[in-house]
Design a protein around this motif. Structure first.
Motif, mmCIF file in Angstrom:
data_model
loop_
_atom_site.group_PDB
_atom_site.id
_atom_site.type_symbol
_atom_site.label_atom_id
_atom_site.label_comp_id
_atom_site.label_asym_id
_atom_site.label_seq_id
_atom_site.Cartn_x
_atom_site.Cartn_y
_atom_site.Cartn_z
ATOM 1 N N LEU A 295 25.649 -0.650 -9.871
ATOM 2 C CA LEU A 295 25.633 -1.506 -8.679
ATOM 3 C C LEU A 295 26.290 -2.853 -8.946
ATOM 4 C CD1 LEU A 295 22.085 -0.714 -7.250
ATOM 5 C CD2 LEU A 295 24.295 -0.037 -6.293
ATOM 6 N N ASP A 296 26.084 -3.399 -10.131
ATOM 7 C CA ASP A 296 26.719 -4.671 -10.491
ATOM 8 C C ASP A 296 28.237 -4.543 -10.520
ATOM 9 O OD1 ASP A 296 24.283 -5.960 -10.666
ATOM 10 O OD2 ASP A 296 24.159 -5.786 -12.864
ATOM 11 N N GLU B 212 29.554 -4.235 -7.039
ATOM 12 C CA GLU B 212 29.554 -5.556 -6.414
ATOM 13 C C GLU B 212 30.776 -6.353 -6.865
ATOM 14 O OE1 GLU B 212 28.114 -8.576 -3.950
ATOM 15 O OE2 GLU B 212 27.357 -6.536 -4.173
ATOM 16 N N GLY B 213 31.124 -6.237 -8.127
ATOM 17 C CA GLY B 213 32.321 -6.905 -8.638
ATOM 18 C C GLY B 213 33.585 -6.358 -8.007
ATOM 19 N N LYS C 109 33.768 -5.122 -5.024
ATOM 20 C CA LYS C 109 33.776 -5.660 -3.655
ATOM 21 C C LYS C 109 34.322 -7.088 -3.634
ATOM 22 C CE LYS C 109 30.101 -7.287 -1.536
ATOM 23 N NZ LYS C 109 28.784 -7.398 -0.912
ATOM 24 N N ILE C 110 33.889 -7.895 -4.589
ATOM 25 C CA ILE C 110 34.380 -9.279 -4.662
ATOM 26 C C ILE C 110 35.880 -9.288 -4.974
ATOM 27 C CG2 ILE C 110 34.228 -11.405 -6.030
ATOM 28 C CD1 ILE C 110 31.182 -10.825 -6.223
ATOM 29 N N GLU D 146 34.991 4.660 -4.483
ATOM 30 C CA GLU D 146 35.760 3.447 -4.781
ATOM 31 C C GLU D 146 36.858 3.740 -5.792
ATOM 32 O OE1 GLU D 146 35.720 0.528 -3.227
ATOM 33 O OE2 GLU D 146 34.170 1.362 -1.925
#
Length: 140
Positions: free
Chosen positions: A79-80, A83-84, A86-87, A131
């Motif tokens: 998940l981390d 999230e990266g 996505k950023i 992704e």
């Protein structure tokens, strides 16, 4: 000097005598030879090796709680990294290192023994694979 509770240290009264049991003599004495002959033999050598082998065997046993903990940690790591990604997408440049990390984490799959946790992990892994597919990377 003596410490009582949280207060200040106080001094011990000098001049008090130590009482010894009746018949007790002071000083150090060596045991006699007759006591040595009566002593039971002690096997020391092999017990240490056997204890070490059993400790190593216990460490290799897969504990259900340990499997669950590792699975939860892997889920949070996935998940981390997502999230990266996505950023990175919002900034316009996705790093190859982050995608490689995602591929590496997907390759470490193992069952936790908990059906609900395994189902949740499958959902997270599916999202990570989607992704990666967007960028043309396909994990094994």
């Amino acid at each position: 000097m003596r410490i009582d509770g949280t207060g200040r240290p106080t001094t011990i009264q000098t001049g008090t005598s130590v009482r010894r049991p009746a018949g007790a003599e002071g000083g150090f004495t060596l045991p006699s030879e007759t006591q040595d002959a009566k002593a039971a033999p002690v096997a020391v050598g092999l017990t240490g090796v056997a204890d070490l082998a059993s400790l190593i065997a216990l460490q290799q046993v897969d504990n259900p709680l340990e499997r669950r903990r590792r699975s939860v940690k892997r889920g949070f790591d996935l998940l981390d990294v997502l999230e990266g990604v996505k950023i990175d997408l919002l900034s316009g440049n996705v790093s190859e290192e982050r995608l490689d990390r995602l591929v590496h984490l997907l390759g470490q799959r193992q069952s936790s023994g908990d059906e609900k946790l395994d189902a949740l992990m499958a959902d997270i892994e599916l999202r990570a694979r989607v992704e990666l597919a967007k960028f043309g990377k396909y994990p094994d």
